[in-house]
Write an enzyme that holds these catalytic residues in place. Structure first.
Site, PDB file in Angstrom:
ATOM      1  N   TYR A 181       0.853  -1.199   0.000  1.00  0.00           N
ATOM      2  CA  TYR A 181       0.000   0.000   0.000  1.00  0.00           C
ATOM      3  C   TYR A 181       0.892   1.253   0.000  1.00  0.00           C
ATOM      4  CZ  TYR A 181      -4.351   2.602   0.715  1.00  0.00           C
ATOM      5  OH  TYR A 181      -5.431   3.449   0.572  1.00  0.00           O
ATOM      6  N   LYS A 188      -2.954   8.367   3.290  1.00  0.00           N
ATOM      7  CA  LYS A 188      -4.177   8.167   4.081  1.00  0.00           C
ATOM      8  C   LYS A 188      -3.954   8.647   5.525  1.00  0.00           C
ATOM      9  CE  LYS A 188      -7.074   6.284   1.080  1.00  0.00           C
ATOM     10  NZ  LYS A 188      -8.098   7.160   0.436  1.00  0.00           N
TER      11      LYS A 188
HETATM   12  P1  NAD Z   1     -12.720   4.016  -7.603  1.00  0.00           P
HETATM   13  O1  NAD Z   1     -11.639   3.789  -8.589  1.00  0.00           O
HETATM   14  O2  NAD Z   1     -14.086   3.682  -8.017  1.00  0.00           O
HETATM   15  O3  NAD Z   1     -12.677   5.535  -7.089  1.00  0.00           O
HETATM   16  C1  NAD Z   1     -11.510   6.301  -7.042  1.00  0.00           C
HETATM   17  C2  NAD Z   1     -11.872   7.647  -7.647  1.00  0.00           C
HETATM   18  O4  NAD Z   1     -10.807   8.585  -7.543  1.00  0.00           O
HETATM   19  C3  NAD Z   1     -12.215   7.532  -9.135  1.00  0.00           C
HETATM   20  O5  NAD Z   1     -13.545   7.911  -9.347  1.00  0.00           O
HETATM   21  C4  NAD Z   1     -11.269   8.493  -9.799  1.00  0.00           C
HETATM   22  O6  NAD Z   1     -11.842   9.175 -10.877  1.00  0.00           O
HETATM   23  C5  NAD Z   1     -10.958   9.450  -8.658  1.00  0.00           C
HETATM   24  N1  NAD Z   1      -9.766  10.242  -8.891  1.00  0.00           N
HETATM   25  C6  NAD Z   1      -8.487   9.818  -9.075  1.00  0.00           C
HETATM   26  N2  NAD Z   1      -7.681  10.853  -9.352  1.00  0.00           N
HETATM   27  C7  NAD Z   1      -8.472  11.969  -9.330  1.00  0.00           C
HETATM   28  C8  NAD Z   1      -8.213  13.363  -9.540  1.00  0.00           C
HETATM   29  N3  NAD Z   1      -6.982  13.828  -9.835  1.00  0.00           N
HETATM   30  N4  NAD Z   1      -9.257  14.229  -9.438  1.00  0.00           N
HETATM   31  C9  NAD Z   1     -10.502  13.773  -9.149  1.00  0.00           C
HETATM   32  N5  NAD Z   1     -10.790  12.475  -8.936  1.00  0.00           N
HETATM   33  C10 NAD Z   1      -9.785  11.586  -9.027  1.00  0.00           C
HETATM   34  O7  NAD Z   1     -12.303   3.189  -6.310  1.00  0.00           O
HETATM   35  P2  NAD Z   1     -12.889   3.184  -4.819  1.00  0.00           P
HETATM   36  O8  NAD Z   1     -12.373   1.949  -4.215  1.00  0.00           O
HETATM   37  O9  NAD Z   1     -14.344   3.437  -4.840  1.00  0.00           O
HETATM   38  O10 NAD Z   1     -12.115   4.399  -4.134  1.00  0.00           O
HETATM   39  C11 NAD Z   1     -12.754   5.482  -3.492  1.00  0.00           C
HETATM   40  C12 NAD Z   1     -12.029   5.861  -2.212  1.00  0.00           C
HETATM   41  O11 NAD Z   1     -12.154   4.802  -1.275  1.00  0.00           O
HETATM   42  C13 NAD Z   1     -10.536   6.116  -2.378  1.00  0.00           C
HETATM   43  O12 NAD Z   1     -10.150   7.200  -1.554  1.00  0.00           O
HETATM   44  C14 NAD Z   1      -9.932   4.841  -1.854  1.00  0.00           C
HETATM   45  O13 NAD Z   1      -8.626   5.040  -1.382  1.00  0.00           O
HETATM   46  C15 NAD Z   1     -10.889   4.535  -0.733  1.00  0.00           C
HETATM   47  N6  NAD Z   1     -10.867   3.171  -0.213  1.00  0.00           N
HETATM   48  C16 NAD Z   1     -10.991   2.107  -1.072  1.00  0.00           C
HETATM   49  C17 NAD Z   1     -10.970   0.802  -0.563  1.00  0.00           C
HETATM   50  C18 NAD Z   1     -11.058  -0.391  -1.474  1.00  0.00           C
HETATM   51  O14 NAD Z   1     -10.615  -1.461  -1.079  1.00  0.00           O
HETATM   52  N7  NAD Z   1     -11.627  -0.273  -2.668  1.00  0.00           N
HETATM   53  C19 NAD Z   1     -10.836   0.609   0.821  1.00  0.00           C
HETATM   54  C20 NAD Z   1     -10.741   1.706   1.662  1.00  0.00           C
HETATM   55  C21 NAD Z   1     -10.752   2.983   1.126  1.00  0.00           C
HETATM   56  O1  0WE Z   2      -7.018   2.983  -1.616  1.00  0.00           O
HETATM   57  C1  0WE Z   2      -7.000   1.941  -2.245  1.00  0.00           C
HETATM   58  C2  0WE Z   2      -6.546   1.900  -3.682  1.00  0.00           C
HETATM   59  C3  0WE Z   2      -5.939   3.188  -4.105  1.00  0.00           C
HETATM   60  C4  0WE Z   2      -5.244   3.214  -5.427  1.00  0.00           C
HETATM   61  C5  0WE Z   2      -5.287   2.215  -6.394  1.00  0.00           C
HETATM   62  C6  0WE Z   2      -4.604   2.382  -7.598  1.00  0.00           C
HETATM   63  C7  0WE Z   2      -4.559   1.321  -8.667  1.00  0.00           C
HETATM   64  C8  0WE Z   2      -4.237   1.857 -10.042  1.00  0.00           C
HETATM   65  C9  0WE Z   2      -4.515   4.340  -5.678  1.00  0.00           C
HETATM   66  N1  0WE Z   2      -3.844   4.524  -6.818  1.00  0.00           N
HETATM   67  C10 0WE Z   2      -3.888   3.577  -7.784  1.00  0.00           C
HETATM   68  N2  0WE Z   2      -3.178   3.797  -8.931  1.00  0.00           N
HETATM   69  C11 0WE Z   2      -3.265   2.995 -10.022  1.00  0.00           C
HETATM   70  O2  0WE Z   2      -2.582   3.216 -11.045  1.00  0.00           O
HETATM   71  N3  0WE Z   2      -7.356   0.788  -1.587  1.00  0.00           N
HETATM   72  C12 0WE Z   2      -7.641   0.830  -0.190  1.00  0.00           C
HETATM   73  C13 0WE Z   2      -7.389  -0.530  -2.257  1.00  0.00           C
HETATM   74  C14 0WE Z   2      -6.085  -1.208  -2.021  1.00  0.00           C
HETATM   75  O3  0WE Z   2      -4.986  -0.871  -2.731  1.00  0.00           O
HETATM   76  C15 0WE Z   2      -3.935  -1.644  -2.254  1.00  0.00           C
HETATM   77  C16 0WE Z   2      -4.375  -2.452  -1.223  1.00  0.00           C
HETATM   78  C17 0WE Z   2      -5.754  -2.172  -1.061  1.00  0.00           C
HETATM   79  C18 0WE Z   2      -6.665  -2.761  -0.062  1.00  0.00           C
HETATM   80  C19 0WE Z   2      -2.600  -1.663  -2.656  1.00  0.00           C
HETATM   81  C20 0WE Z   2      -1.725  -2.531  -2.034  1.00  0.00           C
HETATM   82  C21 0WE Z   2      -2.151  -3.338  -1.005  1.00  0.00           C
HETATM   83  C22 0WE Z   2      -3.482  -3.324  -0.589  1.00  0.00           C
END
Ligand code: NAD
Ligand code: 0WE
Length: 285
Positions: A181, A188
């Site tokens: 991560y 974060k």
């Molecule tokens: P997602 O890919 O659907 O959403 C991520 C969003 O970030 C996308 O809509 C993308 O357009 C937007 N984004 C990226 N760069 C940007 C920029 N420069 N300007 C505006 N928007 C931008 O994935 P998600 O999992 O729904 O992620 C949403 C949030 O939840 C993130 O902050 C992610 O870190 C957090 N999160 C995700 C998980 C997981 O496991 N999926 C767990 C905990 C927290």
């Molecule tokens: O916040 C996230 C994902 C955030 C994310 C994912 C990507 C993939 C594609 C941010 N930047 C990028 N850039 C890219 O080019 N999570 C909480 C999901 C997540 O991501 C991981 C996790 C988990 C859970 C990465 C490594 C290990 C665990």
């Protein structure tokens, strides 16, 4: 609803009869105006939140970053009756300023702001932290994933009345090391701290600021991660509730945090992770 028979609970993926139910409380957010960032597609956490807010009577507006995302977001946003759909790359001050102006044309206030944005260069999310965390990777990740909360809060504060609220999405990697991560974990941590400083600062205007710390969910952002499938499987086996969380779980938490149910809750990180964060050493026997 009948009580759950322990014999019927699978070890790795406990399903409940209520799993696929989309909660409807009959207007918890009636008349509220909610601006949702971070919808990429219908698996986005922000989309789950948008659907729940809509069910509870909120009006919605959406942002997306750039033309390539517009093609994904506009159709579903229009389908849910969005009042505005605005191009906003949060790494650009002029985009944020234009978003405020565009929203100001359709709404005289914003009651709820959902920040669901995270990004790190792919190369920084795989490999040794010391090696892959370049100055550029740090700058971009911090800017998009953490600073953007502050920038959006400052820009929309003049439109947010007392009783309004901001919610952001975070992950356990802010608190403890989650391998790979990497710099996202650092961002974060900055995001969660910024959320607390904003909660203190905007509290004087009656604006609440909170975070949801979600367990791993298969979304677009997670799809790009090596070993995500394995991680989801292991997670479901290990969490106290023996299950993964989903978008609807986050949506329910957001409903709580953004409604008057949480009228005196601010600066809080609410874990929606099936209990994962309470664990120390887990024996897999
Ligand atoms: P997602 O890919 O659907 O959403 C991520 C969003 O970030 C996308 O809509 C993308 O357009 C937007 N984004 C990226 N760069 C940007 C920029 N420069 N300007 C505006 N928007 C931008 O994935 P998600 O999992 O729904 O992620 C949403 C949030 O939840 C993130 O902050 C992610 O870190 C957090 N999160 C995700 C998980 C997981 O496991 N999926 C767990 C905990 C927290
Ligand atoms: O916040 C996230 C994902 C955030 C994310 C994912 C990507 C993939 C594609 C941010 N930047 C990028 N850039 C890219 O080019 N999570 C909480 C999901 C997540 O991501 C991981 C996790 C988990 C859970 C990465 C490594 C290990 C665990």
């Amino acid at each position: 609803m009948s009580p759950i028979d322990p014999k019927d609970v699978e070890v790795t993926r406990a399903r409940m009869e209520t799993d696929d139910v989309r909660l409807s409380l009959g207007g918890l957010l009636r008349g509220k105006l909610a601006l949702i960032t971070g919808v990429a597609n219908d698996r986005s956490i922000a989309w789950g939140i948008a659907e729940a807010f809509q069910r509870e009577g909120a009006e919605l507006a959406f942002t997306y970053p750039g033309e390539s995302m517009e093609r994904r977001v506009r159709p579903i946003a229009e389908g849910i009756g969005a009042k505005a759909i605005v191009d906003c790359d949060v790494s650009k001050d002029e985009d944020i300023a234009r978003t405020v102006a565009e929203i100001g044309k359709v709404w005289d206030r914003v009651d709820v702001l959902v920040h669901s944005i995270g990004f790190a260069p792919r190369s920084a999310l795989d490999g040794r932290f010391a090696d892959v965390t370049t100055r550029d990777a740090w700058r971009i990740t911090m800017d998009v994933s953490a600073y953007s909360l502050i920038a959006l809060a400052r820009a929309f504060r003049p439109m947010m009345p007392a009783g309004s609220s901001i919610v952001t999405l975070t992950y356990y990697g802010a608190e403890k090391v989650v391998r790979n991560y990497n710099v996202m974990g650092v961002a974060k941590a900055a995001l969660e701290s910024s959320m607390r400083y904003l909660a203190e600062d905007l509290g004087q205007e009656g604006i609440r600021v909170n975070a949801i710390s979600a367990g791993p969910i298969k979304t677009l952002a997670a799809a790009g991660i090596k070993g995500m499938r394995t991680m989801l499987g292991e997670n479901a086996a290990k969490t106290p509730l023996r299950r993964n969380v989903d978008q609807e779980d986050c949506a329910r938490a957001a409903l709580y945090l953004c409604s008057d149910l949480a009228r005196n809750v601010t600066g809080e990180v609410l874990h929606v992770d099936a209990g994962q964060n309470i664990l120390g050493v887990v024996s897999m026997e």
